[in-house]
Design an enzyme around this catalytic site. Sequence first.
Site, PDB file in Angstrom:
ATOM      1  N   GLU A 160      32.035   3.360  71.003  1.00  0.00           N
ATOM      2  CA  GLU A 160      33.041   4.032  71.664  1.00  0.00           C
ATOM      3  C   GLU A 160      32.784   4.799  72.718  1.00  0.00           C
ATOM      4  OE1 GLU A 160      35.023   5.675  68.127  1.00  0.00           O
ATOM      5  OE2 GLU A 160      36.165   3.697  67.660  1.00  0.00           O
TER       6      GLU A 160
ATOM      7  N   ASP B  21      37.178   0.197  59.512  1.00  0.00           N
ATOM      8  CA  ASP B  21      37.364   1.590  59.843  1.00  0.00           C
ATOM      9  C   ASP B  21      37.963   2.292  58.822  1.00  0.00           C
ATOM     10  OD1 ASP B  21      36.741   3.856  61.112  1.00  0.00           O
ATOM     11  OD2 ASP B  21      38.067   3.490  62.820  1.00  0.00           O
TER      12      ASP B  21
ATOM     13  N   GLU C 263      42.408   9.795  57.896  1.00  0.00           N
ATOM     14  CA  GLU C 263      42.949   9.437  59.056  1.00  0.00           C
ATOM     15  C   GLU C 263      43.933   8.270  59.047  1.00  0.00           C
ATOM     16  OE1 GLU C 263      39.712   8.157  61.419  1.00  0.00           O
ATOM     17  OE2 GLU C 263      40.982   7.198  63.156  1.00  0.00           O
TER      18      GLU C 263
HETATM   19  O1  GCW Z   1      37.693   5.946  62.731  1.00  0.00           O
HETATM   20  C1  GCW Z   1      37.467   6.024  64.269  1.00  0.00           C
HETATM   21  C2  GCW Z   1      38.078   7.330  64.647  1.00  0.00           C
HETATM   22  C3  GCW Z   1      37.406   8.169  65.584  1.00  0.00           C
HETATM   23  C4  GCW Z   1      35.863   8.137  65.340  1.00  0.00           C
HETATM   24  C5  GCW Z   1      35.199   6.960  64.998  1.00  0.00           C
HETATM   25  C6  GCW Z   1      33.674   6.905  64.423  1.00  0.00           C
HETATM   26  C7  GCW Z   1      34.702  10.253  65.644  1.00  0.00           C
HETATM   27  O2  GCW Z   1      39.495   7.026  64.938  1.00  0.00           O
HETATM   28  O3  GCW Z   1      38.122   9.185  65.732  1.00  0.00           O
HETATM   29  O4  GCW Z   1      35.398   9.019  66.151  1.00  0.00           O
HETATM   30  O5  GCW Z   1      35.977   6.133  64.103  1.00  0.00           O
HETATM   31  O6  GCW Z   1      33.662   6.933  63.027  1.00  0.00           O
HETATM   32  O7  GCW Z   1      32.991   7.220  65.206  1.00  0.00           O
END
Ligand code: GCW
Length: 718
Positions: A307, A381, A409
């Site tokens: 990311e 995720d 989240e």
């Molecule tokens: O779940 C996603 C989140 C990001 C997060 C990423 C990760 C810290 O939306 O906010 O970044 O995973 O785990 O690196």
Amino acid sequence: MALVRFVFLFVLISFSASAQKDYKLWLQYNKVDNAEIASEYKNSLNNIVSFGNSETIKISVKELETGVFSMLDKKTEVKTQIEGENNLIIGSKSSLDSNLLKTLEADFEKINKEGFIIKSIAVKNKKQLIITGKNDVAVLYGVFSFLRILQTNKPINNLNIADSPKTNIRILNHWDNLDRYVERGYAGISLWNWQKLPDFIDQRYIDYARANASIGINGTVLTNVNANALILTPQYLEKVEALANVFRPYGIKVYLTARFSAPIEIGNLKTADPKDPEVINWWKNKAAEIYKRIPDFGGFLVKANSEGQPGPQNYGRDHVDGANMLADAVAPFGGVIMWRAFVYSEHDANDRAKQAFAEFQPYDGKFKENVIVQVKNGAIDFQPREPFHPLFGAMPKTPLMMEFQITQEYLGFSTHLVFLPKLFQEVLESDTYQKGKGSTVAKAVDGTLYQHKLTGIAGVANIGNDLNWTGHPFAQANWYGFGRLAWNPYLDSETIADEWLRCTFSNDENFIKPVKNIMIESREAVVNYMTPLGLHHIMDTGHHYGPGPWVSNLSRPEWNPTYYHKADKNGIGFDRSKSGTNATAQYAPEVEKLFDNLETCPEKDLLWFHHVSWDYKLKNGQTLWNGLALKYQEGVNQVAAMQNVWNKTEKYIDSERFHEVQMLLEIQNKEAKWWRDACLLYFQQFSGKELPAGVEKPTQTLEYFKSLKFPFAPGNGK
Ligand code: GCW
């Protein structure tokens, strides 16, 4: 006027009392109101005999005094010698005399370095109770465990407990930025007040450490994995050192996130290439500098080439090169590198669920001894439900660390009551079949499957500076439950819920039974009203608040919900079987077969692995469309049922927390309906079918739901 003042004072006092309840977490130490139990406790607890005088032992003594006083109204004296009977002796192995050592010889064999013993013993024919371990922090763990026995009103007259943690690193990951913004944080801003540190030590730091120690958490990563290199500058390290000093007596090590490009950003180097001698040297010096300040510094957590974070691949190197270079830097000091496997790329046309495995599995056996690879519980995720991550069954030569997300989240932020230990347990119990039947994820994680020495469980913290720490009173249970499962990944979530409720609210069975049910049900409820039958990643963009199954315009294909549900006229679901992306092949043959075959694939994971027609017959005879719609409705009904139960609990607990939870459940109810209506209206466009009987009519149009925007939803990365 006097009356006004009186009323004001009264409000103030009652406010602070209830506020304290929210703040005190599971360490309420409520008065034992069962007279029989209370008198049994009082009779069995005379003085505290304390051996040793480290900070940790002092903390242990104070905790015992506070706990016993508050629960039993009994003031205990603290002695340094055993006199009389029914004393509570505390001290670590090295502080015990030869007599006691002999009595406990066999018990010490049963525990590891951090384990404790709580035992009723006879010293010179007199009955005593001893809490001990191989070091002072282990004693502190024993003290908290003993206090929990009192809190849960269990008998103490014949105790014989030897308990050790099953993992080495039991750690919180704070996604806290240096400006105190918490990524995916829904409980206020970061606890770490960098601006006032190092000179101002907020009482919160101490209370945080105490709460963590009480559940066996022994590490904290202070900073976000989306890292800022400034934390590694002397200006900040001084502040980190101050926090480490506060946490040390509680057995909590401090770790930091390492931004891979730090040598460029704060070191004035031209590159961060892990093979570059200057870069290697820079990290070695940086490690030495940190360890000079913090001799027990834990190490680094790294999110690299994920990311947009920098990493070794920016220099044509791979994850092994990056992790091993950092591992060498901290190895002389006993540090570890927790290297995350959360990687996926928009340049990879492969199913996102396959990418981390494809990249990391070939690295098995290539990492240095002090590297542990941190893997999220599922391949996408932190969704309400994901099958276990296939890496857990596929890297026998590499220690793998579990990463759970405690902050919600994707599970309703801090507004929805969702008891996560149920989710964690489901993952830990999953069978990878790596070494045949019974090769559970828990065994991969605690190292017993392949005899790994380095083991760990990480949880992305749900903590902020809210009065009650976690935003929702019941979100405290997720912090608590995480700690308990990190200590023992085989614990049952129902046991955890039971303990937590008793410690946090009341021992009254009329309260415990129904509310425990709420907690246990709550995880399935959220799955049902958000993503039933294996659906996933259909939330709205960026902030991830609320439904957004229609979203299809994001630059990265794998960020779009439409990528995940693939709803069309023919049906819905992601075909990850052999006829699709073949992600099932990443599992051991037994698991692969199970998931691959539509007939044997558990229905809870159906749409994760298969694209299924709207008329497909579910096991209960319903068509997929009807079954899906009814699941959404069931989720809503479950929340309503939770409300009914909760509404009857008022007489058992303080009115503030009662009302807080009541209001939050009302929001959860509204949002559950929102999820149901928005998703069903959207999917109905493809199924072309009526809602089955039993499913309530949507309250708004699809256009309305699509029009909702939340530019200021909390926790969205900046
Ligand atoms: O779940 C996603 C989140 C990001 C997060 C990423 C990760 C810290 O939306 O906010 O970044 O995973 O785990 O690196």
